[in-house]
Motif scaffolding. Sequence first.
Motif, PDB file in Angstrom:
ATOM      1  N   PRO A 102      71.725  16.484   5.169  1.00 11.27           N
ATOM      2  CA  PRO A 102      70.465  16.309   4.437  1.00 11.27           C
ATOM      3  C   PRO A 102      69.860  14.928   4.610  1.00 11.27           C
ATOM      4  CG  PRO A 102      72.327  16.474   2.921  1.00 11.27           C
ATOM      5  CD  PRO A 102      72.837  16.856   4.265  1.00 11.27           C
ATOM      6  N   PRO A 342      69.734  18.662  -3.677  1.00 11.13           N
ATOM      7  CA  PRO A 342      68.432  19.101  -3.171  1.00 11.13           C
ATOM      8  C   PRO A 342      67.252  18.583  -3.993  1.00 11.13           C
ATOM      9  CG  PRO A 342      69.987  20.917  -3.139  1.00 11.13           C
ATOM     10  CD  PRO A 342      70.655  19.799  -3.864  1.00 11.13           C
ATOM     11  N   TYR A 384      62.719  23.946  -4.644  1.00 11.76           N
ATOM     12  CA  TYR A 384      64.166  24.183  -4.587  1.00 11.76           C
ATOM     13  C   TYR A 384      64.480  25.671  -4.674  1.00 11.76           C
ATOM     14  CZ  TYR A 384      68.929  24.741  -6.225  1.00 11.76           C
ATOM     15  OH  TYR A 384      70.220  25.169  -6.378  1.00 11.76           O
ATOM     16  N   VAL A 388      64.616  26.371  -0.679  1.00  7.20           N
ATOM     17  CA  VAL A 388      65.902  25.764  -0.330  1.00  7.20           C
ATOM     18  C   VAL A 388      67.077  26.709  -0.575  1.00  7.20           C
ATOM     19  CG1 VAL A 388      67.509  23.881  -0.826  1.00  7.20           C
ATOM     20  CG2 VAL A 388      65.052  23.424  -0.726  1.00  7.20           C
ATOM     21  N   ARG A 395      69.943  25.952   2.851  1.00  8.06           N
ATOM     22  CA  ARG A 395      71.050  25.440   2.031  1.00  8.06           C
ATOM     23  C   ARG A 395      71.875  24.432   2.843  1.00  8.06           C
ATOM     24  NH1 ARG A 395      72.284  28.519  -2.594  1.00  8.06           N
ATOM     25  NH2 ARG A 395      74.448  27.823  -2.515  1.00  8.06           N
ATOM     26  N   PHE A 398      70.090  21.062   3.195  1.00  3.61           N
ATOM     27  CA  PHE A 398      70.020  20.288   1.968  1.00  3.61           C
ATOM     28  C   PHE A 398      71.395  20.038   1.350  1.00  3.61           C
ATOM     29  CE2 PHE A 398      65.609  21.279   2.440  1.00  3.61           C
ATOM     30  CZ  PHE A 398      64.937  20.262   1.813  1.00  3.61           C
TER      31      PHE A 398
END
Length: 402
Positions: A102, A342, A384, A388, A395, A398
């Motif tokens: 990330p 995240p 999110y 995400v 996933r 992040f």
Amino acid sequence: MATRTEPAQAPLPERRPELDAVRMLVVIGLVFFHSALVFAADDDFYVKNAETTEAIVIIAGFGVVWAMPLLFLISGLGAWHSLQRRGAWGFAGERLLRLGVPLVFATLVLNPLPQWLRLRSADADYHESYLGFLPRFYDVHLEPEEFPFLVQGQYFETGHLWFVVLLLAFSLMLVPFHRWLPRERVRRIDDRVAEATLHRRDVVFLPALAFAAICAFARLEEDYAGWHRWSYLLFFVAGFALAGDDRFRTVMRRDGGTAAWLGALLFAAAGPGFALADEPFTEMTVLATASRALFGAAGWCLVVAIPGLLDRRRLEQPRAAPNPTPTTRRRLYGYLAAAVLPLYVLHQPIVVAVAYFVIGWSAPIPVEYALLVVIALILTLTAYELLVRRTRATRFLFGMRP
């Protein structure tokens, strides 16, 4: 024939949901904090409102003294348990995936936006397109003296991801120590310190002197939430050490109230120096140096107080009869725990983008601030939830588990 006995696997540690809640509180609080910097008179934030006020920095200061240090202490606690489960190389690999991926993705994909909006906000005649700006953002060079922020550039930055950079560096620094330090000697030292801390109430406050010295003489760094970058290493190491012996947890519960009062008093004592000094973060005058020392000592006391008081409150709560609520609560805590990184990665580019438009509205500061916070929070949580957590690829990017 003798057979080799495999060591019994250590039981999984009890999860401390109150620490997950603190982590989420800090990350959500950063939306409020970074939104406030849009209206702060003494901060060079990406986008600035035409009307500013000095009150915001004063109010936000009490959060600065404990919030990010507490995140590093909690991260150190988690690192201890992760090392026990995975071993040194497993821990290093997991940290590189959960933090390194990330960090690289967000730095390259999300972080150019705040810098581009900074240029557009500061100069009405700046009309360079976002795509045209990107090559200038990626124009970088190495600066080893800025370790661990080795990659530098005129426009390039890790921005709010400095926390991830430091956490990854501190985690990887643990690996050789975990592999090669004589563990029996370390355990004996840890045992002696834990025993002394349990029987002498002043021992838990001794690290405050180290933090006071670092803040006073190494000075503070505004880019890293007001603390010197290596102060965070001490908080991380403190969390790592505290996780190794439950006696430390007992001490934090016992002394949490005293630490809270002492931390608040020390922070209040530091306030006049920060208000009166011209450059309180870096001046070496007696006033500025003493104020930084008080700030550092206050930070340690508050970082001891908050987990200790929360832990005490959790243990003192009466156990109710079984009902569906605990299951719901566990699911909520699990959701929050997975969302922390995240949301941290997402929040600042969203705050800056929303602020870029909000500051153009004609409204009083409280109204603009409230709108900025509400819109940024909604967009961050929505991004999110929808962009995400729903696919394996996002996933992974992040830092979430599949």
